[in-house]
Design a protein around this motif. Structure first.
Motif, PDB file in Angstrom:
ATOM      1  N   GLY A  62       0.834  -1.206   0.000  1.00  0.00           N
ATOM      2  CA  GLY A  62       0.000   0.000   0.000  1.00  0.00           C
ATOM      3  C   GLY A  62       0.866   1.253   0.000  1.00  0.00           C
ATOM      4  O   GLY A  62       0.594   2.216  -0.712  1.00  0.00           O
ATOM      5  N   GLY A  63       1.942   1.225   0.785  1.00  0.00           N
ATOM      6  CA  GLY A  63       2.851   2.366   0.870  1.00  0.00           C
ATOM      7  C   GLY A  63       3.542   2.621  -0.459  1.00  0.00           C
ATOM      8  O   GLY A  63       3.617   3.764  -0.924  1.00  0.00           O
ATOM      9  N   LEU A  64       4.018   1.536  -1.096  1.00  0.00           N
ATOM     10  CA  LEU A  64       4.709   1.687  -2.384  1.00  0.00           C
ATOM     11  C   LEU A  64       3.750   2.189  -3.467  1.00  0.00           C
ATOM     12  O   LEU A  64       4.097   3.076  -4.254  1.00  0.00           O
ATOM     13  CB  LEU A  64       5.304   0.343  -2.820  1.00  0.00           C
ATOM     14  N   LEU A  65       2.531   1.597  -3.485  1.00  0.00           N
ATOM     15  CA  LEU A  65       1.535   2.041  -4.477  1.00  0.00           C
ATOM     16  C   LEU A  65       1.204   3.516  -4.262  1.00  0.00           C
ATOM     17  O   LEU A  65       1.073   4.282  -5.218  1.00  0.00           O
ATOM     18  CB  LEU A  65       0.270   1.189  -4.373  1.00  0.00           C
ATOM     19  N   ALA A  66       1.063   3.891  -2.979  1.00  0.00           N
ATOM     20  CA  ALA A  66       0.741   5.288  -2.664  1.00  0.00           C
ATOM     21  C   ALA A  66       1.877   6.197  -3.108  1.00  0.00           C
ATOM     22  O   ALA A  66       1.644   7.286  -3.649  1.00  0.00           O
ATOM     23  CB  ALA A  66       0.491   5.432  -1.166  1.00  0.00           C
ATOM     24  N   TYR A  67       3.106   5.745  -2.896  1.00  0.00           N
ATOM     25  CA  TYR A  67       4.279   6.543  -3.302  1.00  0.00           C
ATOM     26  C   TYR A  67       4.250   6.771  -4.820  1.00  0.00           C
ATOM     27  O   TYR A  67       4.408   7.892  -5.300  1.00  0.00           O
ATOM     28  CB  TYR A  67       5.558   5.799  -2.904  1.00  0.00           C
ATOM     29  N   GLY A  68       4.002   5.684  -5.563  1.00  0.00           N
ATOM     30  CA  GLY A  68       3.918   5.785  -7.023  1.00  0.00           C
ATOM     31  C   GLY A  68       2.772   6.680  -7.448  1.00  0.00           C
ATOM     32  O   GLY A  68       2.915   7.535  -8.326  1.00  0.00           O
ATOM     33  N   HIS A  69       1.627   6.479  -6.786  1.00  0.00           N
ATOM     34  CA  HIS A  69       0.422   7.246  -7.116  1.00  0.00           C
ATOM     35  C   HIS A  69       0.656   8.746  -6.923  1.00  0.00           C
ATOM     36  O   HIS A  69       0.324   9.562  -7.779  1.00  0.00           O
ATOM     37  CB  HIS A  69      -0.723   6.741  -6.218  1.00  0.00           C
ATOM     38  N   VAL A  70       1.275   9.107  -5.804  1.00  0.00           N
ATOM     39  CA  VAL A  70       1.448  10.526  -5.479  1.00  0.00           C
ATOM     40  C   VAL A  70       2.602  11.145  -6.252  1.00  0.00           C
ATOM     41  O   VAL A  70       2.462  12.217  -6.836  1.00  0.00           O
ATOM     42  CB  VAL A  70       1.662  10.698  -3.950  1.00  0.00           C
ATOM     43  N   PHE A  71       3.746  10.434  -6.298  1.00  0.00           N
ATOM     44  CA  PHE A  71       4.936  11.097  -6.826  1.00  0.00           C
ATOM     45  C   PHE A  71       5.217  10.796  -8.302  1.00  0.00           C
ATOM     46  O   PHE A  71       5.979  11.507  -8.932  1.00  0.00           O
ATOM     47  CB  PHE A  71       6.143  10.757  -5.960  1.00  0.00           C
ATOM     48  N   LEU A  74      -5.875  10.363  -8.399  1.00  0.00           N
ATOM     49  CA  LEU A  74      -7.195   9.981  -7.876  1.00  0.00           C
ATOM     50  C   LEU A  74      -7.885  11.107  -7.116  1.00  0.00           C
ATOM     51  O   LEU A  74      -9.091  11.201  -7.105  1.00  0.00           O
ATOM     52  CB  LEU A  74      -7.091   8.739  -6.992  1.00  0.00           C
ATOM     53  N   PHE A  75      -7.096  11.938  -6.430  1.00  0.00           N
ATOM     54  CA  PHE A  75      -7.801  13.023  -5.726  1.00  0.00           C
ATOM     55  C   PHE A  75      -7.127  14.379  -5.845  1.00  0.00           C
ATOM     56  O   PHE A  75      -7.301  15.232  -5.004  1.00  0.00           O
ATOM     57  CB  PHE A  75      -8.086  12.686  -4.264  1.00  0.00           C
ATOM     58  N   GLU A  76      -6.370  14.588  -6.924  1.00  0.00           N
ATOM     59  CA  GLU A  76      -5.710  15.883  -7.057  1.00  0.00           C
ATOM     60  C   GLU A  76      -6.721  17.021  -7.233  1.00  0.00           C
ATOM     61  O   GLU A  76      -6.539  18.095  -6.677  1.00  0.00           O
ATOM     62  CB  GLU A  76      -4.699  15.875  -8.197  1.00  0.00           C
ATOM     63  N   HIS A  77      -7.790  16.745  -7.976  1.00  0.00           N
ATOM     64  CA  HIS A  77      -8.737  17.835  -8.226  1.00  0.00           C
ATOM     65  C   HIS A  77      -9.453  18.237  -6.956  1.00  0.00           C
ATOM     66  O   HIS A  77      -9.824  19.389  -6.778  1.00  0.00           O
ATOM     67  CB  HIS A  77      -9.738  17.437  -9.302  1.00  0.00           C
ATOM     68  N   ALA A  78      -9.643  17.263  -6.061  1.00  0.00           N
ATOM     69  CA  ALA A  78     -10.332  17.567  -4.808  1.00  0.00           C
ATOM     70  C   ALA A  78      -9.436  18.362  -3.873  1.00  0.00           C
ATOM     71  O   ALA A  78      -9.896  19.209  -3.130  1.00  0.00           O
ATOM     72  CB  ALA A  78     -10.774  16.286  -4.135  1.00  0.00           C
ATOM     73  N   LEU A  79      -8.153  18.060  -3.915  1.00  0.00           N
ATOM     74  CA  LEU A  79      -7.283  18.644  -2.894  1.00  0.00           C
ATOM     75  C   LEU A  79      -6.399  19.777  -3.380  1.00  0.00           C
ATOM     76  O   LEU A  79      -5.954  20.579  -2.588  1.00  0.00           O
ATOM     77  CB  LEU A  79      -6.407  17.539  -2.280  1.00  0.00           C
TER      78      LEU A  79
END
Lengths: 378, 242
Positions: free
Chosen positions: A304-313, A319-324
């Protein structure tokens, strides 16, 4: 060789094969767990990186910005105010700033137009952000046609393009001369968008702000600390929308862990009875369940951490850039600079891996305290 | 030798449904021999075997084991046997793991894992290396002619094969005593006789074998050194002591 390490290695070995025999159940468990970690970690990474970018932006911000208000709304400020404010005791510098937004109907994009305190370009020339150059399909030396507020075309030559690395700050930026800016917006020469004020002693900021309001009742001083507080209120992981998303994710995790904690099947109970009857201690059964829990939770945490790292960076938190990311400008496709807070990661670890592991051990412990002769009677 | 002295085991003590499964049993079981416990269902055979096999503690009375030296005993202790009646669970588990091999009526194999892993199960929580007990498991699988099923899941095996896996499992830690509870209850006559041939093998290796059974193939077998008859938790016929 007989060592106590062997005992743990043997139990881990059996824990792995035990997990593999319930492939479907454990893979779906891993998938749900990974998803929850992914959402929480994405938020933490994203917010942390944004805060870092914001801090970098604000690092160069003036101690105070003075705006003029008209009917409760931001209005252009007379440049003459700058001289009077500069005369106040404690004030170091006062710089009238020119900046604004321009919507390009042809390319459907918003640009931020700004004039640096010291002129960076001659009249008729501009510097643009990487996204603007892509959007307008222009390179250095090309001409760009803007439409002034009087709907007259204004032709400007691109003298330079900011590198993509400065995207968050400069993606939508168009830097121009004061003359061109005034021509674009039909702005009187004696007016500025706002005033940037620096103060020699930061402790005097509040006093200076109070004096400005006293002398110029139609102005509103905004302190840098207030800007930082606003960023924190929006993006801090304990505040604003973060709390809502984080609470939802943590609650999902609690439900998930609770389900696991109460979900020891009859088959699993029977197995624990068999293990005890053939010479496993209660502690051995708990080690087995502990390792099973650790394998699932640690895998989910890392995955989950690695996927999140890839997703964000790498995928800019798509997935939620427009919201935030807020309402600003061009929606630049910038990549956040990787910034991971180890404190946040540690909190995430202790809030997810530990409760899950405990949730797997407790029901096993309850089942493992039965008398081993129960297996003889089954 | 296993020595039972006035052993009683009661369940649900102090409640309305209290019952005594084993009632004041005294018995000496010699090492290296086959002792068969015979009696109808509910006569206390299984409970008696679970007491001897350190699966539960007696409500009263004493059980002493002779000729066994668990690691937790001090050097000077246990030369003339030691009492297992009040040992803490940890010590009972260690004795159970190192001294006894169990063959259950329902076989009690773990589904979803291979035959080989089932055989190795009692050895996992020991300090021995995986390679060492795996080699022993392979040997046992060969001995009982189930090597070809080593990687198969136990749920794919027939009744006779399941029992041979259960027997191999009981032997993985090389126990001195084999305890079998109604081992032929789910086997036909041919397989039951095959089981008794395996029991002969145990005896040949000098192991003590305790079997609870009401199958004549078992208690009428010439291998049985002693047949103890039980009813209502008591011994009715203790058989000639060898």
């Amino acid at each position: 060789m007989k060592t106590s390490l062997n005992r743990h290695r043997n139990i881990i070995d059996f824990a792995l094969s035990s997990l593999l025999r319930r492939k479907m159940k454990n893979f779906s468990l891993l998938a749900v767990y990974t998803l929850i970690i992914f959402v929480i970690a994405s938020l933490l990474f994203f917010v942390n990186a944004l805060k870092r970018e914001a801090a970098l932006v604000l690092a160069d911000a003036p101690d105070m910005v003075v705006q003029r208000l008209m009917a409760g709304r931001h209005d252009l400020i007379p440049a003459a105010y700058a001289e009077k404010i500069r005369a106040l005791p404690g004030v170091s510098t006062v710089t009238p700033r020119l900046w604004g937004y321009y919507y390009d109907p042809v390319f459907g994009a918003n640009y931020t137009l700004t004039v640096p305190p010291r002129p960076a370009v001659e009249p008729g020339n501009i510097l643009v952000g990487a996204e603007v150059s892509l959007n307008q399909r222009v390179r250095v030396g090309d001409m760009v046609a803007f439409r002034t507020s009087a709907h007259i075309p204004l032709l400007l030559t691109v003298k330079g393009i900011y590198p993509a690395a400065s995207n968050l700050v400069a993606a939508d930026l168009v830097v121009m001369s004061p003359e061109d800016f005034q021509a674009m917006f039909n702005l009187p020469a004696d007016r500025a968008t706002d005033l940037a004020v620096t103060v020699a002693n930061p402790r005097e900021l509040a006093t200076v702000a109070a004096k400005i309001v006293e002398f110029f009742p139609d102005t509103r001083p905004i302190l840098k600390s207030e800007m930082l507080r606003t960023y924190d209120a929006i993006f801090d992981w304990r505040g604003g929308m973060m709390v809502v998303i984080l609470t939802a994710a943590v609650l999902s995790f609690v439900i998930f862990a609770w389900d696991k904690a109460t979900g020891l099947s009859a088959e699993e109970r029977r197995e624990i009875g068999i293990l005890k009857s053939i010479g496993w201690e209660t502690a051995d059964v708990l080690y087995l369940k502990f390792w099973e829990g650790i394998v699932i939770s640690l895998s989910a945490f890392l995955l989950g951490g690695l996927l999140a790292y890839g997703h964000v960076f790498f995928f800019s938190a798509s997935l939620f850039e427009h919201a935030l990311k807020g309402w600003a400008v061009l929606y630049p496709k910038f990549k956040l600079v990787p910034a991971v807070d180890s404190y946040h990661l540690a909190v995430l670890f202790f809030l997810t891996v530990l409760p899950y592991t405990v949730a797997t051990i407790v029901p096993a412990w309850l089942a493992a305290t039965v008398d081993p002769d129960a297996a003889m009677r089954s | 030798m296993i020595e039972l002295s006035h052993v009683t085991k009661s369940y649900n003590v102090g409640r309305n449904n209290q019952f005594t499964a084993v009632d004041d049993v005294s018995l000496s079981i010699e090492s290296g021999q086959l002792t068969v416990f015979k009696g109808p269902s509910g006569s206390g055979k299984t409970t008696l075997l679970s007491l001897v096999g350190c699966m539960s503690r007696p409500s009263s009375g004493r059980i002493r084991l002779h000729g066994i030296r668990p690691a937790f005993l001090a050097a000077e202790e246990g030369n003339d046997g030691f009492d297992i009646s009040n040992l803490p669970e940890r010590f009972l588990t260690e004795i159970r793991r190192t001294t006894f091999g169990f063959i259950f009526q329902q076989f009690n194999l773990v589904r979803g894992i291979s035959v080989r892993e089932n055989v190795m199960l009692p050895a996992y929580p020991t300090t021995e290396s995986h390679a060492a007990f795996q080699a022993r498991a392979e040997e046992l699988l060969r001995l009982f002619d189930i090597s070809r099923h080593a990687a198969s899941r136990v749920e794919w095996l027939s009744g006779g094969e399941l029992q041979r896996v259960a027997i191999a499992r009981a032997l993985i830690n090389n126990p001195a005593v084999i305890i079998a509870d109604e081992p032929t209850a789910h086997l036909d006559s041919k397989l039951s006789r095959e089981f008794m041939e395996i029991v002969a093998l145990f005896k040949g290796q000098g192991k003590t074998v305790l079997i609870a059974s009401h199958d004549p193939i078992v208690y009428d077998s010439r291998l049985a050194d002693r047949v103890v008859e039980m009813r209502d938790g008591r011994i009715t016929v203790s058989g000639p002591e060898p």
